[in-house]
Design an enzyme around this catalytic site. Structure first.
Site, PDB file in Angstrom:
ATOM      1  N   GLU A 557      -4.828  -4.551  19.462  1.00 14.14           N
ATOM      2  CA  GLU A 557      -3.395  -4.765  19.247  1.00 14.14           C
ATOM      3  C   GLU A 557      -2.635  -3.603  19.887  1.00 14.14           C
ATOM      4  O   GLU A 557      -2.210  -3.708  21.012  1.00 14.14           O
ATOM      5  CB  GLU A 557      -3.095  -4.906  17.755  1.00 14.14           C
ATOM      6  CG  GLU A 557      -1.769  -5.602  17.537  1.00 14.14           C
ATOM      7  CD  GLU A 557      -1.693  -6.390  16.243  1.00 14.14           C
ATOM      8  OE1 GLU A 557      -2.720  -6.599  15.584  1.00 14.14           O
ATOM      9  OE2 GLU A 557      -0.577  -6.800  15.880  1.00 14.14           O
ATOM     10  N   GLU A 828      -2.782   0.597   6.821  1.00 17.99           N
ATOM     11  CA  GLU A 828      -1.882  -0.520   7.092  1.00 17.99           C
ATOM     12  C   GLU A 828      -1.486  -1.253   5.814  1.00 17.99           C
ATOM     13  O   GLU A 828      -0.339  -1.644   5.637  1.00 17.99           O
ATOM     14  CB  GLU A 828      -2.580  -1.506   8.037  1.00 17.99           C
ATOM     15  CG  GLU A 828      -1.793  -2.767   8.319  1.00 17.99           C
ATOM     16  CD  GLU A 828      -2.419  -3.615   9.410  1.00 17.99           C
ATOM     17  OE1 GLU A 828      -3.634  -3.486   9.619  1.00 17.99           O
ATOM     18  OE2 GLU A 828      -1.683  -4.387  10.053  1.00 17.99           O
TER      19      GLU A 828
HETATM   20  C1  BGC Z   1       0.974  -5.375  13.170  1.00 15.79           C
HETATM   21  C2  BGC Z   1       2.117  -4.947  12.310  1.00 15.79           C
HETATM   22  C3  BGC Z   1       3.284  -5.789  12.698  1.00 15.79           C
HETATM   23  C4  BGC Z   1       2.888  -7.172  12.307  1.00 15.79           C
HETATM   24  C5  BGC Z   1       3.932  -8.210  12.451  1.00 15.79           C
HETATM   25  C6  BGC Z   1       0.628  -6.757  12.808  1.00 15.79           C
HETATM   26  O1  BGC Z   1      -0.480  -7.258  13.439  1.00 15.79           O
HETATM   27  O2  BGC Z   1      -0.103  -4.513  13.096  1.00 15.79           O
HETATM   28  O3  BGC Z   1       2.236  -3.691  11.983  1.00 15.79           O
HETATM   29  O4  BGC Z   1       4.512  -5.383  12.254  1.00 15.79           O
HETATM   30  O5  BGC Z   1       1.709  -7.592  12.942  1.00 15.79           O
HETATM   31  O6  BGC Z   1       3.933  -8.882  11.359  1.00 15.79           O
END
Ligand code: BGC
Length: 968
Positions: A557, A828
């Protein structure tokens, strides 16, 4: 050049440091006249400000330091036509050896004058004349049009409160004592170089090519500059020397740069960098420039992963262009530029990818391969990519970490623990002791499984692996990993004795790689868990500020998610000087805005989805896209940057207008797919979140409009806010004014965004408090959008004790729970791991995500009380600021500092037996509005601090203060 005013005048010190005694007089009875210390009136030209003495005999003058151009120290290749200058002033004793007394006197600048000259000719291109002001930041250049490839010197003279002018400090040497430089780059002039690459293809994960160009020997060399960029990642070598390492060695201890040219919205622009390579140029033989070129963000997996069929998005393959300019002593310039005459061959890097890692094979003997002709690329798409100067911070190899432990698993894998989760890469050195074709495979993980092996499930498809064939030192070049642990396979038998200390100290290390921002904030207190939380937040920032503010550094990501950015930006800009970093990112965010007005959910947006879609996983979304307003506002409040507000205000309006259109006249918006992301079983509807945020963004837009003088727009935004509030009130509160959707975040939005009528506030606050204390037994339930508001809103609504209770909560879910479990970064999810269930949802579970670290702003602003004054233009950039600590009962002491654009602000309090001792520093040339942590009647009389009856506030002149506040 020496100071100008007549020698012999003595500036005496104010008694700005004082152990104040407590007075029973209440605030209203404090005399309004200035105290002995002379409360500094920062009004323009008040030369007679009374400055009396407690420490007589030392002459003081104003010194100037930290001179910057467009936030950078002596930038080269700077292309801003109207660069902004900034500097700080502070008092220093005159006459070299005189020691600075402990007492800092209340001095300030009353006027300044800036001169800009061409360095070479000395010709003046701007004289600002004397401007009566205390401001020392965001000073826009207004001189002649700047010329490309030209060095300029700017110098500043300042006047103090007595009207005396200084243009140098007593001890300075050199022709321009208060001076600095900048050098322009292309400034809009065309590049001669062409984009070059290998033979056309569209695959990725291919060998990294090495390009080569050369020029004949040049005589009479004065200086050399390398201008270079890539759609991909480049690394240059001049005459066989690693340019990044060599320029580092000559540039005052800075760490080696890497991951250039960084990630921008490549559909529209790419940054170029300029390097002073004078020392690397050969004066007698030909000069050879070689450049390796990797796929990076442009053509690697990160730009393809979610595209249709994993196809390239920005472009098929990496390309680069470079110009080496050699300026001769006679003023002429000879150049080596990329063109069809360049050659290339493969390098020993068999593959390099941001997600998958790097494969290096020293046995390939690639140097023996024949060179092939480079291919020139000149498609229309490439022609449309603007090449702009490096306005952001360089990514650098910032720190070296040593292993804390090394263990061997039964299967022979070595597990190396660095004791800290972070972003970077390992450096391994077999010192020639292994077989030549030894293969080492290094995997990277943030956690270990119960059996002690590496946990990599959360990396999803990212292979995050270094494969190294060889026996010397190696460090991957064009990738980075998020990790604390390494799992190393293939360490040769000669290394079996892993207890050999040399192996740990010398042979494996790790390099933390991130954007080289200066750290500007500190925090420490009597609660060690909170100190570790603060440290984890800093590491979260270090790990995710890698050219772009990203969500995470480890899995497939690593994107510039906009909500993560907007919630963390306030804390981030205390922790570090992020002015240039965010300014660069904001340009990309705005370039990624769709013609209809949608800001993307992440920027840069390699999929261009935002252009077309709302309510889609990659499209625009409330709370995410609103970073387009929030981040510029934070840059304004911290750095006084009005330009970002002016520059992007119309874009902000476009976004709000799109939202309004989407509501079809109802003012109920419904377009956030993520809502209060990752909350604890306390979901909110998308419509609730979107409508609330839309209301709040109209309020913010009105404030921004006022700052930049767009009164009509301000009024219009206020009207839309009122309509939205009404619609919101009708839809989301019932006839009793109670929330229909009962979550903590819902209450926080309503209270913070002013979405209910006054009589209804108390009920909503009561619900919030009871949900926290009773329903959830002193736990939070908030997600990404609610969490940053939680402590502040409680504090502002008389619930400071509850705010402290939540912050210091150690059981799950809470900020401190991960700390008690040994976390070294922010997680997270609240439940990324817990004792009951182990690892959280593996489909999305990073252990290095800064969003919940947004709480750090409360450490500065509330625990220690340092905060900006936001809506008063005269206060901008901490020229005037607020000090309002709110000590918590649970803490014995707390201390924070913030290096503002005007200098270092400090605030530290400690509970003693009968009193609270508060020490604070107001930097030179600033004023603090002080709110004492005690009832008005107990405010100690303090020299240097006066009461402003109109504002009903205490005003502190520059100085260091110690005040003792008795408990009763
Ligand atoms: C990210 C987040 C982001 C989100 C959106 C995720 O995969 O890691 O931090 O804001 O997606 O909902």
């Amino acid at each position: 050049m020496k100071h100008r005013f007549a020698a012999g005048l003595v500036i005496c010190f104010a008694a700005a440091v004082c152990l104040a005694s407590c007075s029973d007089s209440n605030a209203e009875r404090v005399p309004e006249s200035k105290t002995e210390s002379g409360a500094v009136d920062n009004k323009v030209g008040s030369p007679e400000t009374e400055v009396k003495t407690s420490d007589a005999g030392v002459e003081l003058q104003l010194d100037v330091s930290d001179m910057r151009t467009e936030y950078h120290v002596r930038p080269i290749g700077m292309d801003e036509p109207k660069p902004r200058f900034s500097y700080t002033v502070q008092p220093i004793p005159m006459g070299g050896d005189v020691p600075m007394p402990e007492v800092i006197p209340p001095k300030h600048q009353t006027a300044r004058r800036i001169h800009v000259k061409e360095t070479k000719t000395g010709r003046e291109v701007w004289d600002s004349g004397w401007v009566e002001t205390g401001e020392t930041i965001q000073i826009e250049y207004e001189g002649e049009q700047l010329k490309p490839f030209t060095a300029y010197t700017w110098s500043v003279e300042v006047k103090d409160e007595a009207g005396r002018a200084f243009d140098s400090c007593d001890t300075c040497t050199g022709p321009y004592p208060f001076s600095s430089t900048f050098e322009t780059g292309f400034l809009g002039t065309p590049w001669q170089a062409e984009w070059i690459g290998t033979e056309p293809h569209s695959e990725n994960l291919r060998p990294v090519p090495l390009f080569r160009g050369e020029m004949p020997a040049v005589e009479g060399i004065a200086q050399a500059r390398l201008y270079i960029t890539a759609l991909g990642l480049y690394k240059p070598y001049l005459n066989g020397k690693d340019v990044f390492k060599e320029i580092t060695a000559t540039s005052s201890g800075a760490m080696s740069v890497c991951m250039t040219p960084g990630w921008t919205d490549y559909y529209h622009r790419v940054q170029y960098q300029a390097y002073d390579v004078t020392k690397l140029i050969s004066k007698s033989t030909k000069n050879v420039l070689t450049v390796s070129l990797a796929e990076g963000w442009y053509a690697g997996r990160i730009s393809r992963l979610w595209s249709d069929g994993n196809k390239p998005t920005y472009g098929d393959q990496p390309v680069f262009k470079a110009e080496l300019h050699i300026r001769k002593t006679d003023g002429s310039v000879v150049k080596l530029v990329t063109d069809k005459d360049w050659k290339y061959r493969d390098s020993a890097i068999v593959m390099s990818d941001i997600y998958d890692g790097e494969h290096y094979d020293a046995t390939l003997k690639t140097e023996d391969q024949p060179y092939r002709d480079a291919v020139v690329f000149n498609s229309d798409a490439l022609k449309n990519v603007a090449i702009e100067w490096q306005s952001g911070e360089f990514v650098r190899e910032m720190r070296t970490l040593k292993p804390k432990s090394i263990r061997k698993l039964e299967n022979g894998t070595l597990i190396v623990d660095f004791g800290q989760n972070f972003t970077g890469r390992e450096r391994i050195n077999l010192r020639g002791t292994a077989p030549e074709d030894n293969v080492i495979r290094i995997r990277h993980g943030e956690m270990l499984k119960e059996d002690g092996s590496l946990y990599t499930d959360n990396l999803r498809s990212a292979k995050a692996t270094t494969t190294y064939v060889g026996r010397q030192e190696y460090e991957p070049q064009f990738t980075f990993y998020g990790f604390r642990y390494l799992g190393i396979e293939g360490v040769p038998a000669s290394y079996d004795n892993i207890s050999h200390p040399g192996f740990m100290r010398e042979d494996i290390s790790a390099i933390a790689v991130y954007s080289g921002l200066k750290e500007t904030g500190t925090f420490t207190c009597s609660e060690p868990l909170l100190n570790r939380l603060f440290e984890n937040i800093l590491w979260g920032q270090r790990s995710n500020f890698l050219d772009v503010p990203t969500d995470c550094p480890q899995r497939d990501e690593r994107l510039g998610w906009t909500a993560d950015t907007q919630v963390f930006a306030n804390a981030a800009t205390y922790n570090m000087d992020a002015a240039a970093f965010y300014t660069k990112w904001l340009r990309d965010l705005n370039l990624c805005q769709s013609p209809e007005g949608g800001y993307p959910s992440f920027a840069p947006d390699q999929y261009r989805y935002a252009a077309a879609k709302g309510n889609d996983f990659f499209g625009y979304a409330s709370g995410w896209s609103d970073a387009g307003l929030i981040v510029p506002w934070i840059l304004y409040t911290k750095y006084g940057d009005r330009r970002v507000l002016e520059q992007y205000f119309d874009n902000m309006l476009k976004w709000l207008e799109l939202q309004e259109r989407n509501s079809g006249g109802t003012y109920i918006i419904d377009n956030t797919v993520y809502a209060d992301w990752l909350n604890m079983d306390a979901n909110l509807s998308s419509a609730f979140v979107s409508t609330a945020y839309f209301a709040a963004m109209n309020t913010l837009a009105a404030r921004i409009a006022r700052v930049i003088g767009r009164e009509d727009d301000a009024r219009k935004r206020e009207e839309i806010f009122a309509k939205t509030k009404k619609a919101f009130r009708g839809r989301f509160l019932d006839e009793n004014g109670e929330l229909k959707e009962k979550t903590q975040t819902a209450a926080l939005f309503v209270l913070d965004f002013d979405l209910c009528d006054e009589p209804e506030r108390q009920g909503i606050l009561d619900f919030l408090v009871s949900d926290i204390t009773e329903t959830r037994k002193n736990h939070l339930s908030t997600g990404f959008l609610g969490t940053p508001l939680l402590l502040r809103v409680l504090t502002e609504n008389g619930q400071i004790d509850l705010a402290y209770k939540l912050l210091l909560q150690t059981s799950f879910p809470s900020w401190l729970y991960p700390v008690t479990q040994g976390a070294t970064t922010m997680w997270e999810r609240w439940d990324s791991w817990n004792e009951e269930r182990g690892f959280g949802d593996v489909s999305m579970n990073s252990f290095n995500h800064y969003a919940y670290g947004a709480v750090a702003d409360w450490f500065y602003e509330t625990i220690c009380g340092i905060r900006p004054i936001t809506d008063d233009p005269g206060a901008r950039g901490f020229h005037r600021f607020r000090l309002k600590p709110m000590p918590g009962k649970e803490l014995k002491s707390a201390s924070a500092s913030y290096l503002s654009s005007y200098g270092k602000i400090e605030s530290a309090w400690e509970r003693k037996e009968n009193e609270l001792v508060w020490k604070f520093t107001v930097p030179c040339n600033t004023t603090a509005e002080v709110v004492f942590p005690c009832p008005a009647g107990r405010v100690p009389e303090t020299p240097g601090i006066t009461f402003d009856a109109e504002k009903k506030l205490w005003i502190a002149a520059p100085g260091k203060y110690t005040v003792a506040i008795p408990y009763n």
